[in-house]
Write an enzyme that holds these catalytic residues in place. Sequence first.
Site, short mmCIF file in Angstrom:
data_model
loop_
_atom_site.label_atom_id
_atom_site.label_comp_id
_atom_site.label_asym_id
_atom_site.label_seq_id
_atom_site.Cartn_x
_atom_site.Cartn_y
_atom_site.Cartn_z
N ASN A 57 61.01 7.54 70.06
CA ASN A 57 61.29 6.71 71.23
C ASN A 57 62.74 6.87 71.67
O ASN A 57 63.37 5.94 72.13
CB ASN A 57 60.97 5.24 70.91
CG ASN A 57 60.84 4.40 72.17
OD1 ASN A 57 60.50 4.93 73.23
ND2 ASN A 57 61.14 3.12 72.06
N SER A 150 64.77 -10.06 66.28
CA SER A 150 64.72 -10.42 67.71
C SER A 150 64.50 -11.91 67.87
O SER A 150 63.85 -12.55 67.03
CB SER A 150 63.56 -9.66 68.35
OG SER A 150 63.26 -10.19 69.62
N THR A 152 62.48 -12.99 69.63
CA THR A 152 61.02 -13.15 69.81
C THR A 152 60.41 -13.93 68.65
O THR A 152 59.35 -14.52 68.80
CB THR A 152 60.35 -11.75 69.97
OG1 THR A 152 59.03 -11.93 70.46
CG2 THR A 152 60.29 -10.98 68.66
N TYR A 175 53.98 -7.04 68.61
CA TYR A 175 55.39 -6.68 68.40
C TYR A 175 56.15 -7.86 67.78
O TYR A 175 56.86 -7.72 66.78
CB TYR A 175 56.04 -6.28 69.74
CG TYR A 175 57.55 -6.39 69.71
CD1 TYR A 175 58.31 -5.45 69.04
CD2 TYR A 175 58.20 -7.48 70.32
CE1 TYR A 175 59.69 -5.57 68.98
CE2 TYR A 175 59.57 -7.61 70.25
CZ TYR A 175 60.32 -6.66 69.58
OH TYR A 175 61.67 -6.80 69.51
N LYS A 179 58.09 -8.46 63.88
CA LYS A 179 59.46 -8.92 63.57
C LYS A 179 59.41 -10.11 62.61
O LYS A 179 60.20 -10.20 61.67
CB LYS A 179 60.23 -9.28 64.85
CG LYS A 179 60.60 -8.07 65.70
CD LYS A 179 61.58 -7.15 65.01
CE LYS A 179 61.84 -5.86 65.77
NZ LYS A 179 62.58 -4.84 65.02
C1 UD1 Z 1 61.16 -8.69 75.14
C2 UD1 Z 1 61.00 -9.40 73.82
C3 UD1 Z 1 62.20 -9.12 72.96
C4 UD1 Z 1 62.35 -7.66 72.76
C5 UD1 Z 1 62.49 -6.98 74.09
C6 UD1 Z 1 62.52 -5.49 73.85
C7 UD1 Z 1 59.74 -11.44 73.82
C8 UD1 Z 1 59.75 -12.87 74.15
N1 UD1 Z 1 60.89 -10.83 74.07
O1 UD1 Z 1 62.23 -9.30 75.79
O2 UD1 Z 1 62.03 -9.71 71.71
O3 UD1 Z 1 63.45 -7.38 71.95
O4 UD1 Z 1 61.37 -7.32 74.92
O5 UD1 Z 1 61.67 -4.79 74.62
O6 UD1 Z 1 58.78 -10.88 73.34
N2 UD1 Z 1 61.36 -8.86 84.22
C9 UD1 Z 1 61.02 -8.79 85.54
N3 UD1 Z 1 60.64 -7.58 86.06
C10 UD1 Z 1 60.59 -6.44 85.29
C11 UD1 Z 1 60.97 -6.53 83.92
C12 UD1 Z 1 61.32 -7.76 83.42
O7 UD1 Z 1 61.05 -9.79 86.25
O8 UD1 Z 1 60.22 -5.36 85.82
C13 UD1 Z 1 61.79 -10.16 83.67
C14 UD1 Z 1 60.90 -10.67 82.55
O9 UD1 Z 1 59.85 -11.43 83.04
C15 UD1 Z 1 61.89 -11.49 81.73
C16 UD1 Z 1 63.23 -10.78 81.94
O10 UD1 Z 1 63.06 -9.96 83.09
O11 UD1 Z 1 62.02 -12.76 82.26
C17 UD1 Z 1 63.61 -9.91 80.78
O12 UD1 Z 1 62.52 -9.06 80.46
P1 UD1 Z 1 62.65 -7.87 79.42
O13 UD1 Z 1 63.85 -7.06 79.72
O14 UD1 Z 1 61.33 -7.16 79.39
O15 UD1 Z 1 62.93 -8.58 78.03
P2 UD1 Z 1 62.14 -9.78 77.29
O16 UD1 Z 1 60.73 -9.84 77.71
O17 UD1 Z 1 62.96 -11.01 77.45
#
Ligand code: UD1
Length: 363
Positions: A57, A150, A152, A175, A179
Amino acid sequence: MQNVTVVYEAMNAMVNFETMKSQQVIVTGGAGYIGSHTVVELVGAGFEPIIVDNFSNSHPRVLDGLERILNRKIQLFDVDCCDESALNGVFESCLKRGNITGVIHFAAFKAVGESTAEPLKYFSNNIGSTAALLATMHRHGVGSFVFSSSCTVYGQPEQIPVDETAPFLPAESPYGYTKQACERLISDAHSAHAELNVTLLRYFNPIGAHPSGDIGELPLGHPNNLIPFLTQATAGLRDPLTVFGNDYPTPDGTCVRDYIHVIDLARAHVAALNWLKDQNHACEALNLGTGNGSSVLQVIEAFESANGISVPHTIGPRRPGDVTAIFADAKKAKDLLGWECEHSLQEALKDSWNWQKKLEQTS
Ligand code: UD1
Protein backbone atom coordinates in the site's frame (compact mmCIF):
# COMPACT_ATOMS: atom_id res chain seq x y z
CA MET A 1 17.45 -15.18 4.87
CA GLN A 2 15.72 -16.50 1.77
CA ASN A 3 12.69 -14.27 1.85
CA VAL A 4 14.49 -11.10 2.59
CA THR A 5 15.41 -8.83 -0.25
CA VAL A 6 17.69 -6.07 0.76
CA VAL A 7 16.74 -3.42 -1.74
CA TYR A 8 19.29 -0.92 -0.67
CA GLU A 9 22.18 -3.19 -0.04
CA ALA A 10 25.02 -0.76 -0.13
CA MET A 11 24.68 1.74 2.65
CA ASN A 12 25.64 5.23 1.65
CA ALA A 13 29.06 6.40 2.73
CA MET A 14 27.53 9.13 4.87
CA VAL A 15 26.01 6.62 7.29
CA ASN A 16 27.45 6.91 10.75
CA PHE A 17 28.14 3.29 11.57
CA GLU A 18 28.83 3.97 15.22
CA THR A 19 25.35 5.42 15.65
CA MET A 20 23.87 2.54 13.69
CA LYS A 21 25.30 0.00 16.06
CA SER A 22 23.39 1.29 19.04
CA GLN A 23 20.30 3.05 17.69
CA GLN A 24 18.65 0.88 15.06
CA VAL A 25 14.87 1.16 14.97
CA ILE A 26 12.80 -1.25 12.88
CA VAL A 27 10.01 0.67 11.16
CA THR A 28 7.40 -1.58 9.57
CA GLY A 29 5.41 0.29 6.96
CA GLY A 30 8.23 2.83 6.82
CA ALA A 31 7.53 3.54 3.14
CA GLY A 32 3.96 4.56 3.96
CA TYR A 33 2.58 8.00 4.73
CA ILE A 34 3.15 8.29 8.47
CA GLY A 35 6.04 5.82 8.40
CA SER A 36 8.10 7.82 5.92
CA HIS A 37 7.70 11.07 7.87
CA THR A 38 8.69 9.22 11.03
CA VAL A 39 11.82 7.89 9.30
CA VAL A 40 12.87 11.51 8.65
CA GLU A 41 12.30 12.52 12.27
CA LEU A 42 14.13 9.42 13.56
CA VAL A 43 17.23 10.27 11.52
CA GLY A 44 17.05 13.85 12.79
CA ALA A 45 17.00 12.52 16.37
CA GLY A 46 20.06 10.29 15.83
CA PHE A 47 18.32 6.95 15.31
CA GLU A 48 19.00 4.58 12.43
CA PRO A 49 15.63 3.56 10.94
CA ILE A 50 15.44 0.23 9.14
CA ILE A 51 12.37 0.08 6.91
CA VAL A 52 10.40 -3.16 6.57
CA ASP A 53 7.78 -2.71 3.85
CA ASN A 54 6.40 -4.86 1.02
CA PHE A 55 4.85 -1.90 -0.90
CA SER A 56 1.40 -3.46 -0.73
CA ASN A 57 0.00 0.00 0.00
CA SER A 58 2.90 2.33 -0.75
CA HIS A 59 5.04 3.33 -3.69
CA PRO A 60 8.80 2.83 -4.06
CA ARG A 61 9.17 6.47 -5.15
CA VAL A 62 8.84 7.35 -1.44
CA LEU A 63 12.42 6.12 -1.13
CA ASP A 64 13.61 8.73 -3.63
CA GLY A 65 11.85 11.42 -1.63
CA LEU A 66 13.46 10.20 1.58
CA GLU A 67 16.86 10.21 -0.08
CA ARG A 68 16.39 13.79 -1.28
CA ILE A 69 15.44 14.96 2.23
CA LEU A 70 18.07 12.95 4.12
CA ASN A 71 20.83 13.07 1.52
CA ARG A 72 21.46 9.37 2.05
CA LYS A 73 19.79 6.01 1.62
CA ILE A 74 17.85 4.17 4.29
CA GLN A 75 18.10 0.41 4.45
CA LEU A 76 14.94 -1.36 3.40
CA PHE A 77 13.80 -4.97 3.65
CA ASP A 78 11.05 -5.87 1.19
CA VAL A 79 9.24 -8.20 3.56
CA ASP A 80 5.64 -9.07 4.42
CA CYS A 81 5.30 -8.55 8.18
CA CYS A 82 3.05 -11.62 8.47
CA ASP A 83 6.03 -13.75 7.40
CA GLU A 84 7.64 -14.56 10.72
CA SER A 85 10.62 -16.34 9.24
CA ALA A 86 11.41 -13.36 7.00
CA LEU A 87 11.03 -11.02 9.99
CA ASN A 88 13.42 -13.24 11.88
CA GLY A 89 15.93 -12.75 9.05
CA VAL A 90 15.54 -8.97 9.33
CA PHE A 91 16.20 -9.01 13.07
CA GLU A 92 19.21 -11.31 12.67
CA SER A 93 20.67 -9.09 10.00
CA CYS A 94 20.23 -5.96 12.17
CA LEU A 95 21.57 -7.65 15.28
CA LYS A 96 24.76 -8.57 13.45
CA ARG A 97 25.45 -4.86 13.23
CA GLY A 98 24.39 -3.77 16.71
CA ASN A 99 21.43 -3.24 19.04
CA ILE A 100 17.82 -2.81 18.05
CA THR A 101 16.55 0.07 20.17
CA GLY A 102 12.92 -0.57 19.34
CA VAL A 103 10.23 -1.37 16.80
CA ILE A 104 7.58 0.96 15.39
CA HIS A 105 4.75 -0.98 13.77
CA PHE A 106 2.88 1.03 11.12
CA ALA A 107 2.36 -1.70 8.54
CA ALA A 108 -1.40 -2.33 8.24
CA PHE A 109 -4.33 -1.95 5.89
CA LYS A 110 -6.44 1.08 6.79
CA ALA A 111 -9.32 1.60 4.38
CA VAL A 112 -12.54 1.41 6.37
CA GLY A 113 -14.78 0.64 3.35
CA GLU A 114 -12.47 -2.00 1.91
CA SER A 115 -12.31 -3.69 5.30
CA THR A 116 -16.07 -4.24 5.19
CA ALA A 117 -15.80 -5.86 1.75
CA GLU A 118 -12.70 -7.92 2.60
CA PRO A 119 -12.68 -8.52 6.35
CA LEU A 120 -10.48 -11.63 6.19
CA LYS A 121 -7.72 -9.71 4.44
CA TYR A 122 -7.81 -7.13 7.26
CA PHE A 123 -7.89 -9.67 10.08
CA SER A 124 -5.05 -11.76 8.71
CA ASN A 125 -2.82 -8.86 7.72
CA ASN A 126 -3.31 -6.43 10.60
CA ILE A 127 -3.57 -8.95 13.42
CA GLY A 128 -1.24 -11.53 11.85
CA SER A 129 1.59 -9.04 11.33
CA THR A 130 1.32 -7.75 14.89
CA ALA A 131 1.47 -11.29 16.32
CA ALA A 132 4.43 -12.22 14.09
CA LEU A 133 6.31 -9.07 15.04
CA LEU A 134 5.75 -9.53 18.77
CA ALA A 135 6.91 -13.16 18.53
CA THR A 136 10.05 -12.09 16.67
CA MET A 137 10.79 -9.32 19.17
CA HIS A 138 10.37 -11.81 22.01
CA ARG A 139 12.69 -14.32 20.36
CA HIS A 140 15.41 -11.68 20.09
CA GLY A 141 14.81 -9.93 23.40
CA VAL A 142 13.79 -6.60 21.84
CA GLY A 143 11.52 -4.78 24.29
CA SER A 144 10.45 -1.33 23.06
CA PHE A 145 7.33 -1.38 20.91
CA VAL A 146 5.45 1.58 19.46
CA PHE A 147 2.12 0.59 17.95
CA SER A 148 0.22 2.57 15.38
CA SER A 149 -3.35 2.58 16.68
CA SER A 150 -6.28 4.84 15.95
CA CYS A 151 -9.02 6.86 17.57
CA THR A 152 -11.31 4.44 15.77
CA VAL A 153 -10.98 2.21 18.87
CA TYR A 154 -13.37 4.61 20.69
CA GLY A 155 -16.18 4.38 18.10
CA GLN A 156 -18.50 7.37 18.69
CA PRO A 157 -17.44 8.35 22.20
CA GLU A 158 -20.03 9.54 24.68
CA GLN A 159 -17.90 12.55 25.63
CA ILE A 160 -15.62 14.73 23.52
CA PRO A 161 -12.80 15.57 23.76
CA VAL A 162 -12.11 11.90 24.31
CA ASP A 163 -9.38 10.76 26.68
CA GLU A 164 -7.65 7.40 26.95
CA THR A 165 -9.96 6.15 29.72
CA ALA A 166 -12.95 6.12 27.35
CA PRO A 167 -14.19 2.57 26.76
CA PHE A 168 -13.87 0.77 23.44
CA LEU A 169 -17.31 0.77 21.84
CA PRO A 170 -18.25 -1.91 19.31
CA ALA A 171 -16.12 -1.29 16.22
CA GLU A 172 -17.92 0.22 13.24
CA SER A 173 -15.80 -1.72 10.75
CA PRO A 174 -13.47 -4.73 10.50
CA TYR A 175 -10.61 -2.22 10.23
CA GLY A 176 -11.62 -0.67 13.56
CA TYR A 177 -11.94 -4.11 15.07
CA THR A 178 -8.38 -5.01 14.02
CA LYS A 179 -7.04 -1.97 15.90
CA GLN A 180 -8.98 -2.95 19.03
CA ALA A 181 -7.86 -6.58 18.69
CA CYS A 182 -4.22 -5.59 18.18
CA GLU A 183 -4.28 -3.40 21.29
CA ARG A 184 -5.68 -6.37 23.21
CA LEU A 185 -3.09 -8.73 21.73
CA ILE A 186 -0.26 -6.35 22.59
CA SER A 187 -1.46 -5.79 26.13
CA ASP A 188 -1.76 -9.57 26.67
CA ALA A 189 1.78 -10.02 25.31
CA HIS A 190 2.90 -7.24 27.65
CA SER A 191 1.39 -9.07 30.63
CA ALA A 192 3.20 -12.26 29.65
CA HIS A 193 6.59 -10.85 28.58
CA ALA A 194 8.56 -8.97 31.18
CA GLU A 195 10.85 -7.30 28.64
CA LEU A 196 8.04 -5.54 26.76
CA ASN A 197 7.56 -1.77 27.02
CA VAL A 198 4.74 -0.44 24.88
CA THR A 199 3.05 2.70 23.69
CA LEU A 200 -0.28 2.35 21.89
CA LEU A 201 -0.48 5.55 19.88
CA ARG A 202 -4.06 6.42 18.99
CA TYR A 203 -3.92 8.73 15.99
CA PHE A 204 -6.64 11.17 15.16
CA ASN A 205 -6.63 12.40 11.52
CA PRO A 206 -3.13 12.83 10.10
CA ILE A 207 -2.82 15.32 7.23
CA GLY A 208 -0.12 17.50 5.65
CA ALA A 209 3.21 16.54 4.18
CA HIS A 210 6.90 17.25 4.59
CA PRO A 211 7.43 20.98 3.86
CA SER A 212 9.95 20.07 1.13
CA GLY A 213 7.14 18.40 -0.84
CA ASP A 214 9.40 15.37 -1.30
CA ILE A 215 7.18 12.98 0.68
CA GLY A 216 3.49 13.05 1.51
CA GLU A 217 0.37 10.95 1.35
CA LEU A 218 0.38 8.83 -1.80
CA PRO A 219 -2.67 6.59 -1.81
CA LEU A 220 -2.67 3.91 -4.49
CA GLY A 221 -5.79 4.34 -6.63
CA HIS A 222 -8.94 6.12 -5.46
CA PRO A 223 -8.27 8.09 -2.25
CA ASN A 224 -10.61 7.27 0.63
CA ASN A 225 -9.48 9.97 3.02
CA LEU A 226 -10.59 13.59 2.92
CA ILE A 227 -7.36 15.45 2.19
CA PRO A 228 -5.94 13.35 -0.65
CA PHE A 229 -9.33 13.44 -2.33
CA LEU A 230 -9.65 17.18 -1.74
CA THR A 231 -6.20 17.98 -3.19
CA GLN A 232 -6.73 15.73 -6.21
CA ALA A 233 -10.17 17.22 -6.87
CA THR A 234 -8.73 20.74 -6.56
CA ALA A 235 -5.98 19.80 -9.01
CA GLY A 236 -8.67 18.68 -11.46
CA LEU A 237 -7.64 15.02 -11.29
CA ARG A 238 -10.92 13.87 -9.72
CA ASP A 239 -14.57 14.81 -9.73
CA PRO A 240 -15.53 17.50 -7.21
CA LEU A 241 -15.18 16.44 -3.59
CA THR A 242 -18.39 15.07 -2.08
CA VAL A 243 -18.98 16.25 1.48
CA PHE A 244 -20.43 13.17 3.12
CA GLY A 245 -23.55 14.56 4.80
CA ASN A 246 -24.49 18.00 6.15
CA ASP A 247 -27.29 16.89 8.44
CA TYR A 248 -25.21 15.78 11.43
CA PRO A 249 -25.86 17.36 14.84
CA THR A 250 -22.76 19.59 14.59
CA PRO A 251 -22.61 23.41 14.20
CA ASP A 252 -22.58 23.33 10.37
CA GLY A 253 -24.03 19.84 9.94
CA THR A 254 -20.79 18.19 8.72
CA CYS A 255 -18.64 15.70 10.66
CA VAL A 256 -15.99 16.95 13.05
CA ARG A 257 -12.46 15.48 13.28
CA ASP A 258 -9.13 16.36 14.87
CA TYR A 259 -6.66 16.96 12.01
CA ILE A 260 -3.02 16.67 13.04
CA HIS A 261 0.04 17.57 10.95
CA VAL A 262 1.89 14.38 10.04
CA ILE A 263 5.19 15.96 11.15
CA ASP A 264 3.80 16.47 14.65
CA LEU A 265 2.60 12.87 14.61
CA ALA A 266 6.02 11.65 13.45
CA ARG A 267 7.74 13.62 16.23
CA ALA A 268 5.51 11.88 18.77
CA HIS A 269 6.98 8.52 17.73
CA VAL A 270 10.48 9.75 18.48
CA ALA A 271 9.28 11.06 21.84
CA ALA A 272 7.61 7.69 22.54
CA LEU A 273 10.80 5.75 21.75
CA ASN A 274 12.85 8.03 23.98
CA TRP A 275 10.31 7.60 26.78
CA LEU A 276 10.25 3.81 26.40
CA LYS A 277 14.03 3.61 26.84
CA ASP A 278 13.61 4.69 30.48
CA GLN A 279 10.67 2.43 31.33
CA ASN A 280 10.52 -0.83 33.17
CA HIS A 281 7.58 -2.85 31.86
CA ALA A 282 5.21 -0.05 30.83
CA CYS A 283 2.18 -0.22 28.56
CA GLU A 284 0.44 3.08 27.89
CA ALA A 285 -2.21 4.17 25.42
CA LEU A 286 -1.80 7.76 24.24
CA ASN A 287 -4.02 9.99 22.12
CA LEU A 288 -2.19 11.90 19.41
CA GLY A 289 -4.28 14.84 18.29
CA THR A 290 -4.39 18.63 18.51
CA GLY A 291 -7.36 18.83 20.86
CA ASN A 292 -9.28 20.89 18.26
CA GLY A 293 -12.21 19.67 16.22
CA SER A 294 -12.81 20.94 12.65
CA SER A 295 -15.78 20.18 10.45
CA VAL A 296 -15.43 19.11 6.83
CA LEU A 297 -16.67 22.53 5.68
CA GLN A 298 -14.20 24.28 8.01
CA VAL A 299 -11.37 22.24 6.50
CA ILE A 300 -12.46 23.24 3.00
CA GLU A 301 -12.55 26.91 4.03
CA ALA A 302 -9.16 26.67 5.75
CA PHE A 303 -7.67 25.02 2.66
CA GLU A 304 -9.05 27.76 0.43
CA SER A 305 -7.75 30.57 2.60
CA ALA A 306 -4.33 28.92 3.18
CA ASN A 307 -3.76 28.30 -0.52
CA GLY A 308 -5.81 30.97 -2.27
CA ILE A 309 -7.66 28.44 -4.41
CA SER A 310 -11.23 27.22 -4.37
CA VAL A 311 -12.14 23.61 -3.73
CA PRO A 312 -14.80 22.19 -6.06
CA HIS A 313 -17.27 20.36 -3.85
CA THR A 314 -20.84 19.21 -3.55
CA ILE A 315 -22.90 17.96 -0.63
CA GLY A 316 -23.76 14.27 -0.75
CA PRO A 317 -25.30 11.63 1.49
CA ARG A 318 -23.70 10.41 4.70
CA ARG A 319 -20.96 7.78 4.42
CA PRO A 320 -21.90 4.60 6.29
CA GLY A 321 -19.83 4.06 9.42
CA ASP A 322 -18.76 7.71 9.92
CA VAL A 323 -18.82 8.93 13.51
CA THR A 324 -20.41 12.35 13.99
CA ALA A 325 -17.68 14.11 15.93
CA ILE A 326 -14.44 13.16 17.63
CA PHE A 327 -11.41 15.08 18.82
CA ALA A 328 -8.65 14.35 21.28
CA ASP A 329 -7.86 15.14 24.83
CA ALA A 330 -4.08 14.93 24.29
CA LYS A 331 -3.03 15.91 27.82
CA LYS A 332 -1.63 12.49 28.66
CA ALA A 333 0.83 12.58 25.72
CA LYS A 334 1.97 16.01 26.83
CA ASP A 335 2.43 14.95 30.46
CA LEU A 336 4.15 11.65 29.70
CA LEU A 337 6.17 12.40 26.57
CA GLY A 338 6.52 16.17 26.82
CA TRP A 339 5.06 16.23 23.29
CA GLU A 340 2.46 18.53 21.80
CA CYS A 341 1.45 19.74 18.36
CA GLU A 342 3.34 22.66 16.86
CA HIS A 343 1.69 23.01 13.47
CA SER A 344 -1.66 24.63 12.66
CA LEU A 345 -4.40 23.29 10.42
CA GLN A 346 -3.52 25.97 7.83
CA GLU A 347 0.15 24.94 7.78
CA ALA A 348 -0.83 21.31 7.29
CA LEU A 349 -3.18 22.21 4.44
CA LYS A 350 -0.50 24.35 2.80
CA ASP A 351 1.93 21.46 2.95
CA SER A 352 -0.70 19.07 1.54
CA TRP A 353 -1.26 21.34 -1.44
CA ASN A 354 2.47 21.90 -1.97
CA TRP A 355 2.93 18.10 -2.02
CA GLN A 356 0.09 17.64 -4.55
CA LYS A 357 1.54 20.30 -6.86
CA LYS A 358 5.04 18.84 -6.66
CA LEU A 359 3.67 15.37 -7.30
CA GLU A 360 2.13 16.51 -10.56
CA GLN A 361 5.35 18.22 -11.66
CA THR A 362 7.42 15.13 -11.02
CA SER A 363 4.98 12.40 -12.19
C1 UD1 B 1 -10.97 6.81 9.24
C2 UD1 B 1 -10.90 6.02 10.53
C3 UD1 B 1 -9.55 6.21 11.16
C4 UD1 B 1 -8.50 5.77 10.21
C5 UD1 B 1 -8.60 6.56 8.94
C6 UD1 B 1 -7.59 6.01 7.97
C7 UD1 B 1 -12.96 5.72 11.74
C8 UD1 B 1 -13.95 6.34 12.62
N1 UD1 B 1 -11.94 6.51 11.43
O1 UD1 B 1 -10.92 8.16 9.60
O2 UD1 B 1 -9.45 5.43 12.30
O3 UD1 B 1 -7.23 5.93 10.78
O4 UD1 B 1 -9.93 6.43 8.40
O5 UD1 B 1 -8.09 5.73 6.75
O6 UD1 B 1 -13.05 4.59 11.35
N2 UD1 B 1 -15.02 13.02 3.99
C9 UD1 B 1 -15.80 13.63 3.05
N3 UD1 B 1 -15.57 13.38 1.73
C10 UD1 B 1 -14.58 12.52 1.32
C11 UD1 B 1 -13.77 11.89 2.30
C12 UD1 B 1 -14.04 12.15 3.63
O7 UD1 B 1 -16.69 14.40 3.39
O8 UD1 B 1 -14.43 12.30 0.09
C13 UD1 B 1 -15.26 13.31 5.42
C14 UD1 B 1 -15.66 12.09 6.24
O9 UD1 B 1 -17.03 11.90 6.24
C15 UD1 B 1 -15.11 12.47 7.61
C16 UD1 B 1 -13.89 13.34 7.30
O10 UD1 B 1 -14.04 13.75 5.96
O11 UD1 B 1 -16.02 13.26 8.29
C17 UD1 B 1 -12.59 12.59 7.45
O12 UD1 B 1 -12.68 11.39 6.71
P1 UD1 B 1 -11.42 10.45 6.46
O13 UD1 B 1 -10.27 11.26 5.99
O14 UD1 B 1 -11.86 9.32 5.59
O15 UD1 B 1 -11.03 9.92 7.91
P2 UD1 B 1 -11.94 9.23 9.04
O16 UD1 B 1 -13.10 8.54 8.46
O17 UD1 B 1 -12.18 10.24 10.10
